[in-house]
Design an enzyme around this catalytic site. Structure first.
Site, PDB file in Angstrom:
ATOM      1  CG  ASN A 111       5.928 -33.809 -19.179  1.00  0.00           C
ATOM      2  OD1 ASN A 111       5.957 -32.613 -18.912  1.00  0.00           O
ATOM      3  ND2 ASN A 111       4.982 -34.346 -19.925  1.00  0.00           N
ATOM      4  CG  ASP A 168       0.152 -31.754 -22.214  1.00  0.00           C
ATOM      5  OD1 ASP A 168      -0.150 -32.707 -22.956  1.00  0.00           O
ATOM      6  OD2 ASP A 168       0.047 -31.801 -20.970  1.00  0.00           O
ATOM      7  CG  PHE A 179      -0.358 -45.406 -18.448  1.00  0.00           C
ATOM      8  CD1 PHE A 179      -0.610 -46.336 -19.448  1.00  0.00           C
ATOM      9  CD2 PHE A 179       0.279 -45.826 -17.288  1.00  0.00           C
ATOM     10  CE1 PHE A 179      -0.235 -47.662 -19.289  1.00  0.00           C
ATOM     11  CE2 PHE A 179       0.664 -47.146 -17.120  1.00  0.00           C
ATOM     12  CZ  PHE A 179       0.405 -48.070 -18.129  1.00  0.00           C
ATOM     13  CE  LYS A 211      -6.200 -38.068 -18.454  1.00  0.00           C
ATOM     14  NZ  LYS A 211      -4.969 -37.821 -17.745  1.00  0.00           N
ATOM     15  CB  ILE A 266       0.484 -39.373 -29.589  1.00  0.00           C
ATOM     16  CG1 ILE A 266       1.559 -38.308 -29.822  1.00  0.00           C
ATOM     17  CG2 ILE A 266       0.770 -40.623 -30.417  1.00  0.00           C
ATOM     18  CD1 ILE A 266       2.920 -38.643 -29.219  1.00  0.00           C
ATOM     19  N   PRO A 271       0.777 -32.291 -30.547  1.00  0.00           N
ATOM     20  CG  PRO A 271       1.656 -33.807 -32.087  1.00  0.00           C
ATOM     21  CD  PRO A 271       1.952 -32.515 -31.400  1.00  0.00           C
ATOM     22  CE  LYS A 296      24.432 -21.282 -22.418  1.00  0.00           C
ATOM     23  NZ  LYS A 296      25.637 -21.558 -21.629  1.00  0.00           N
ATOM     24  CE  LYS A 327      -6.032 -37.767 -23.654  1.00  0.00           C
ATOM     25  NZ  LYS A 327      -4.583 -37.644 -23.787  1.00  0.00           N
TER      26      LYS A 327
HETATM   27  O1  C5P Z   1      -4.193 -35.807 -21.757  1.00  0.00           O
HETATM   28  P1  C5P Z   1      -3.364 -36.451 -20.703  1.00  0.00           P
HETATM   29  O2  C5P Z   1      -1.917 -36.041 -20.777  1.00  0.00           O
HETATM   30  O3  C5P Z   1      -3.906 -36.259 -19.337  1.00  0.00           O
HETATM   31  O4  C5P Z   1      -3.466 -38.010 -21.013  1.00  0.00           O
HETATM   32  C1  C5P Z   1      -2.485 -38.929 -20.677  1.00  0.00           C
HETATM   33  C2  C5P Z   1      -2.481 -40.047 -21.692  1.00  0.00           C
HETATM   34  O5  C5P Z   1      -2.456 -39.509 -23.025  1.00  0.00           O
HETATM   35  C3  C5P Z   1      -1.251 -40.908 -21.592  1.00  0.00           C
HETATM   36  O6  C5P Z   1      -1.619 -42.202 -22.007  1.00  0.00           O
HETATM   37  C4  C5P Z   1      -0.295 -40.233 -22.579  1.00  0.00           C
HETATM   38  O7  C5P Z   1       0.673 -41.141 -23.062  1.00  0.00           O
HETATM   39  C5  C5P Z   1      -1.237 -39.778 -23.670  1.00  0.00           C
HETATM   40  N1  C5P Z   1      -0.805 -38.533 -24.341  1.00  0.00           N
HETATM   41  C6  C5P Z   1      -0.414 -38.548 -25.657  1.00  0.00           C
HETATM   42  N2  C5P Z   1      -0.059 -37.378 -26.286  1.00  0.00           N
HETATM   43  C7  C5P Z   1      -0.092 -36.211 -25.614  1.00  0.00           C
HETATM   44  C8  C5P Z   1      -0.485 -36.172 -24.281  1.00  0.00           C
HETATM   45  C9  C5P Z   1      -0.828 -37.353 -23.660  1.00  0.00           C
HETATM   46  O8  C5P Z   1      -0.374 -39.617 -26.276  1.00  0.00           O
HETATM   47  N3  C5P Z   1       0.269 -35.082 -26.248  1.00  0.00           N
END
Ligand code: C5P
Length: 394
Positions: free
Chosen positions: A210, A279, A323, A337, A307, A305, A289, A341
């Site tokens: 990303n 994601d 964030f 969110k 996190i 996952p 390769k 979450k």
């Molecule tokens: O689900 P989304 O990506 O929109 O949410 C963003 C927030 O979730 C950020 O705080 C990001 O660090 C956290 N996040 C995470 N693990 C993921 C995806 C997002 O901790 N796999």
């Protein structure tokens, strides 16, 4: 950065080759908003001229306790009376010895003895002088007297030898001074954070990632540490130095980040997910390769996952902050969110407002509503987020 605005710093410069770095240090302190008054020892002035410091600080430079520019001959007392700190950088072995024993045979050592402000020293000397038991005894005494000792670093020395004794870099000294002067509302709190992108390999030379410079997360880690928190920063691959006072764990993939977080979360009072976690990851990683062919390539992906969601749903979850970097409908997505979450706070920004750059414009979303912060440097935005967090933590 104006974290030293309104602060007056007396900068003491002793006679060591690192005196040339004190000129850069003076400039950095001024850039951070400080008013700087320089006091040099006679030997310091043999390495760098007082004129250099006078030109940089816009203030007269002091060397002599008998200087007639002070009508009452009280420069040894007056210079630190209005100061927030006396910082001696470089501090030679001789100066450390004088400070440890309360000797006052020149203006700088007399000022140190007569001061009514905190004293910080950044030692600089040859590695043998530093490791000499006499110097180590003096340093231990200074610490016992409540004097802050910054560094020294290990590395190549001016004499060509390699070892411990180099003066800390001017940036590190500035950071230590700012941290020293900041209030500590988060003392006793442990904050676990993620920052940067993750990198999910496809084969040894290709991967999925990303866009994330890590700058916002690193600025926030720094601000939290400056506010007195113990900060554990689990970081994806970024090209940034570790902020002052922060413990950093480097990871590459989301699963490594997940593991590093889960190993540390039990000790955390606060968890902040700033990382732009990928994601999805490839189902399989090729050992060699993948050779290019004329037909297309399909890579099967599977979910990583979440996190933050997982940490927030732990039975004894820490205070969780997320964030939300969105390209549109920020309010709606950020509030979603917060709810989905089960977070206490979401820091939202439009990607076009902050990604990669040095400034950011964010809105804080919590149960009480939306709180926009003004566009500012990431350092200032981080300070704004910390101030809000401190308020919420009570
Ligand atoms: O689900 P989304 O990506 O929109 O949410 C963003 C927030 O979730 C950020 O705080 C990001 O660090 C956290 N996040 C995470 N693990 C993921 C995806 C997002 O901790 N796999």
């Amino acid at each position: 950065m104006t974290e030293l605005s309104g602060k007056t710093i007396v900068l003491g410069v002793c006679g060591g080759i690192a005196a040339y770095k004190a000129a850069e240090l003076a400039r950095l302190l001024i850039k951070a908003g400080a008013c700087v008054h320089v006091v040099m020892t006679a030997n310091g002035a043999r390495f760098v001229t007082p004129m250099t410091f006078q030109a940089l600080t816009g203030n007269p430079v002091w060397l002599d306790p008998w200087d007639e520019r002070r009508a009452n001959n009280m420069s040894h007392i007056e210079l630190t009376r209005s100061a927030d700190a006396l910082l001696i950088a470089p501090a030679t072995a001789n100066m450390l010895a004088k400070l440890a024993h309360g000797m006052a045979d020149d203006l700088l050592s007399t000022l140190a003895l007569a001061r009514d402000c905190p004293l910080l020293v950044a030692p600089a000397m040859n590695k043998q002088m530093w490791s000499n038991p006499a110097t180590q005894r003096n340093v231990a005494q200074l610490k016992a007297d409540g004097i802050s000792v910054i560094g020294p670093d290990t590395g190549v020395q001016a004499c060509g030898e390699v070892g411990e004794g180099r003066m800390s870099e001017p940036e590190a000294i500035r950071e230590a001074l700012i941290a020293f002067l900041q209030p500590k509302p988060l003392a006793g709190k442990t904050v676990l954070m993620t920052a940067g992108p993750t990198y999910e390999p496809i084969d040894p030379v290709r991967g999925i990632t990303n866009i994330s410079s890590g700058k916002m997360g690193y600025a926030l880690a720094r601000a939290l540490a400056m506010a007195g928190a113990r900060v554990d920063l689990v970081s994806g691959p970024v090209a940034l130095p570790t902020p002052f006072g922060v413990t950093r764990v480097d990871v590459q993939t989301a699963r490594e980040m997940h593991l590093a977080v889960m190993q540390r979360v039990a000790a955390a009072d606060v968890f902040i997910g700033v990382a732009a976690v990928a994601d999805y990851r490839p189902v399989e990683v090729a050992n060699d390769k993948i050779k290019k062919t004329d037909v297309g390539l399909s890579v099967a992906l599977t979910r990583n996952p979440d996190i933050l969601a997982e940490v927030a749903s732990l039975p004894a979850a820490p205070f969780c902050v997320g964030f939300a970097a969105e390209s549109q409908r920020l309010d709606e997505y950020a509030v979603n969110k917060l709810r989905s979450k089960r977070l206490k706070l979401v820091v939202g920004n439009l990607v076009q407002d902050g990604m990669g750059g040095d400034t950011n414009q964010v809105v804080l979303f919590d149960d009480a509503g939306a709180h926009p912060l003004p566009r500012a440097s990431k350092t200032e935005v981080a300070a704004g987020i910390v101030a809000h967090l401190v308020q919420m933590l009570g």
